[in-house]
Design a protein around this motif. Structure first.
Motif, PDB file in Angstrom:
ATOM      1  N   PRO A 166      -0.892   9.816  14.252  1.00 56.24           N
ATOM      2  CA  PRO A 166      -2.290   9.852  13.834  1.00 56.24           C
ATOM      3  C   PRO A 166      -3.009  11.081  14.370  1.00 56.24           C
ATOM      4  CG  PRO A 166      -1.993   8.269  15.614  1.00 56.24           C
ATOM      5  CD  PRO A 166      -0.619   8.783  15.261  1.00 56.24           C
ATOM      6  N   PHE A 167      -3.899  11.607  13.581  1.00 54.19           N
ATOM      7  CA  PHE A 167      -4.790  12.707  13.952  1.00 54.19           C
ATOM      8  C   PHE A 167      -5.465  12.406  15.288  1.00 54.19           C
ATOM      9  CE2 PHE A 167      -9.490  13.638  13.318  1.00 54.19           C
ATOM     10  CZ  PHE A 167      -9.434  14.945  13.779  1.00 54.19           C
ATOM     11  N   GLU A 208      -2.117  -0.441  11.799  1.00 55.08           N
ATOM     12  CA  GLU A 208      -1.879   0.493  10.697  1.00 55.08           C
ATOM     13  C   GLU A 208      -0.742   1.460  11.033  1.00 55.08           C
ATOM     14  OE1 GLU A 208      -4.050   3.503   7.548  1.00 55.08           O
ATOM     15  OE2 GLU A 208      -5.264   2.585   9.128  1.00 55.08           O
ATOM     16  N   TYR A 209      -0.659   1.882  12.294  1.00 58.73           N
ATOM     17  CA  TYR A 209       0.438   2.777  12.654  1.00 58.73           C
ATOM     18  C   TYR A 209       1.782   2.074  12.491  1.00 58.73           C
ATOM     19  CZ  TYR A 209       3.302   6.261  14.914  1.00 58.73           C
ATOM     20  OH  TYR A 209       4.277   7.200  15.144  1.00 58.73           O
ATOM     21  N   ILE A 210       1.873   0.838  12.938  1.00 57.66           N
ATOM     22  CA  ILE A 210       3.120   0.073  12.801  1.00 57.66           C
ATOM     23  C   ILE A 210       3.480  -0.087  11.326  1.00 57.66           C
ATOM     24  CG2 ILE A 210       4.161  -2.212  13.151  1.00 57.66           C
ATOM     25  CD1 ILE A 210       2.405  -2.308  15.769  1.00 57.66           C
ATOM     26  N   ILE A 220       4.920   3.150  10.079  1.00 52.71           N
ATOM     27  CA  ILE A 220       6.306   3.326  10.522  1.00 52.71           C
ATOM     28  C   ILE A 220       7.236   2.535   9.604  1.00 52.71           C
ATOM     29  CG2 ILE A 220       7.951   2.570  12.319  1.00 52.71           C
ATOM     30  CD1 ILE A 220       6.716   5.151  13.122  1.00 52.71           C
ATOM     31  N   ALA A 221       6.904   1.278   9.343  1.00 49.60           N
ATOM     32  CA  ALA A 221       7.738   0.457   8.460  1.00 49.60           C
ATOM     33  C   ALA A 221       7.793   1.035   7.056  1.00 49.60           C
ATOM     34  CB  ALA A 221       7.200  -0.971   8.433  1.00 49.60           C
ATOM     35  N   LEU A 222       6.650   1.490   6.536  1.00 48.00           N
ATOM     36  CA  LEU A 222       6.610   2.053   5.192  1.00 48.00           C
ATOM     37  C   LEU A 222       7.353   3.390   5.127  1.00 48.00           C
ATOM     38  CD1 LEU A 222       2.969   1.013   4.332  1.00 48.00           C
ATOM     39  CD2 LEU A 222       4.985   0.436   2.958  1.00 48.00           C
ATOM     40  N   SER A 223       7.343   4.147   6.209  1.00 49.22           N
ATOM     41  CA  SER A 223       8.134   5.381   6.248  1.00 49.22           C
ATOM     42  C   SER A 223       9.615   5.061   6.135  1.00 49.22           C
ATOM     43  CB  SER A 223       7.864   6.142   7.556  1.00 49.22           C
ATOM     44  OG  SER A 223       6.505   6.524   7.648  1.00 49.22           O
ATOM     45  N   ARG A 224      10.052   4.038   6.858  1.00 47.83           N
ATOM     46  CA  ARG A 224      11.455   3.618   6.772  1.00 47.83           C
ATOM     47  C   ARG A 224      11.784   3.159   5.349  1.00 47.83           C
ATOM     48  NH1 ARG A 224      15.864   4.963   9.285  1.00 47.83           N
ATOM     49  NH2 ARG A 224      15.377   4.247  11.405  1.00 47.83           N
TER      50      ARG A 224
END
Length: 375
Positions: free
Chosen positions: A254-255, A276-278, A281-285
């Protein structure tokens, strides 16, 4: 669209579309995303309970930069009284210290200095390799490659080839921010375009230079632009030669807003929650089935959220960062020693495993000094 069907496809390593990724962002429960991200981690890492980490140092070649990014407090304009170009004695002192701490790599970056072209960097890399042949240079990044190419009237391939011959071992994914040019015009107008960032990475992969990819989010971008960014990375990875590793890892963070022009002038603040960060991470995977390693940015989100990310798709904890000056200058407060990062991984239920930049396992050095955090 149905969330369950999309997640079933993700578990088959299908490429979900931008629209499908956005659907999951807006509609899928966090628990479902975390479950899927963790299952995909197990697929990629063959159910290994190891979480990798690395000992390296972020050492800056110069703080002089003409890119004028609105989120950066580190840079100084040419001629500023605080501007510098790192001298060889400073490199030697800091590399010697890095080796004492068990490190074998420099993440070597700087700014868009208007007078430092290819000859400067090839000369520096050769000198560092001559002095420390065991040290790996994870150096520069696509915007710096594009800047050097423009200064010297060369192609990306010519610049990368010369740097590789001089000692470049791998290319970080720095300067990606958000790859959409609407965003880049607002926050980093002086850097290369998103297309050029991707083209530099294409050229690196053709030369079998391993790279990583990043995303700095939570500022002026839309959700669509986040997922566009992920899709473009995936496409470049799909184009790499079969013999090349390409993007070894993806690292989103995050910025960080403290003292930045984005916050002072436009009132843009970091509002990214742990949840939201978690989810990202899941959506990036989920969105990047052809990139094997996902790193949680403990530097920007802290120990506890980073630990939860290890259950949501992340398999890497990154570096202890013996030194880091750029993101920290915008307010990232978190720090780890070698023992601290290993303990954090164990607390999360995993086995810490030291690695190198190629994500190969390393034995812990027999003799190494524990860093004392005093900055």
């Amino acid at each position: 669209m149905e969330t369950s069907k999309l997640l079933e496809r993700a578990l088959k390593l299908d490429f979900l579309s931008l629209e499908e990724g956005m659907w999951l962002y807006h509609n899928a429960p966090t628990a479902d995303l975390v479950y899927t991200g963790n299952a995909l981690r197990d697929i990629h890492k063959k159910n290994s309970r190891h979480v990798t980490w690395i000992i390296d140092r972020n050492l800056n070649t110069t703080n002089v930069c003409i890119a004028n990014c609105k989120f950066c407090n580190f840079f100084r304009r040419p001629g500023h009284e605080e501007s510098y170009i790192t001298d060889i004695e400073t490199y030697k002192r800091k590399i010697d210290e890095t080796i004492r701490y068990g490190g074998e790599q420099l993440l070597l970056q700087g700014g868009h200095h208007p007078e430092l072209g290819l000859r400067f960097y090839t000369g520096l890399f050769r000198e560092l390799k001559q002095l420390y042949p065991q040290i790996k240079l994870h150096a520069l990044g696509p915007p710096e490659i594009a800047h050097i190419a423009k200064l010297d009237g060369l192609s990306h391939t010519e610049v990368l080839s010369a740097l590789k011959e001089a000692g470049l071992d791998s290319l970080p994914g720095a300067g990606a921010e958000i790859l959409n040019d609407r965003v880049r015009r607002l926050i980093s107008k002086g850097k290369c375009s998103g297309r050029e960032w991707l083209d530099v990475m294409r050229a690196a992969h053709q030369l079998d230079i391993t790279t990583s990819a990043t995303m700095m989010f939570g500022h002026v971008e839309t959700i669509e632009e986040r997922f566009e960014h992920l899709v473009w990375l995936r496409e470049v990875q799909a184009e790499k030669p079969a013999s090349a590793k390409g993007f070894l890892a993806f690292i989103p963070w995050p910025f960080q807003d403290d003292g930045t022009l984005l916050r002072k002038i436009r009132g843009i603040r970091n509002t990214i929650s742990g949840d939201e960060y978690i989810r990202m991470i899941a959506l990036s995977r989920i969105m990047l089935p052809n990139i094997e390693n996902i790193q949680a940015s403990w530097l920007t989100i802290g120990k506890q959220v980073a630990q939860l990310c290890l259950h949501a798709g992340a398999n890497d904890f990154g570096s202890i960062m013996i030194e880091e000056n750029v993101v920290s200058a915008a307010g990232a407060p978190h720090r780890f020693t070698s023992s601290g990062i290993q303990e954090a991984i164990r607390e999360a239920g995993f086995i810490p495993q030291l690695r190198n930049q190629q994500y190969e396992y390393r034995e812990m050095p027999a003799l190494m000094e524990e860093q004392v955090i005093d900055y």
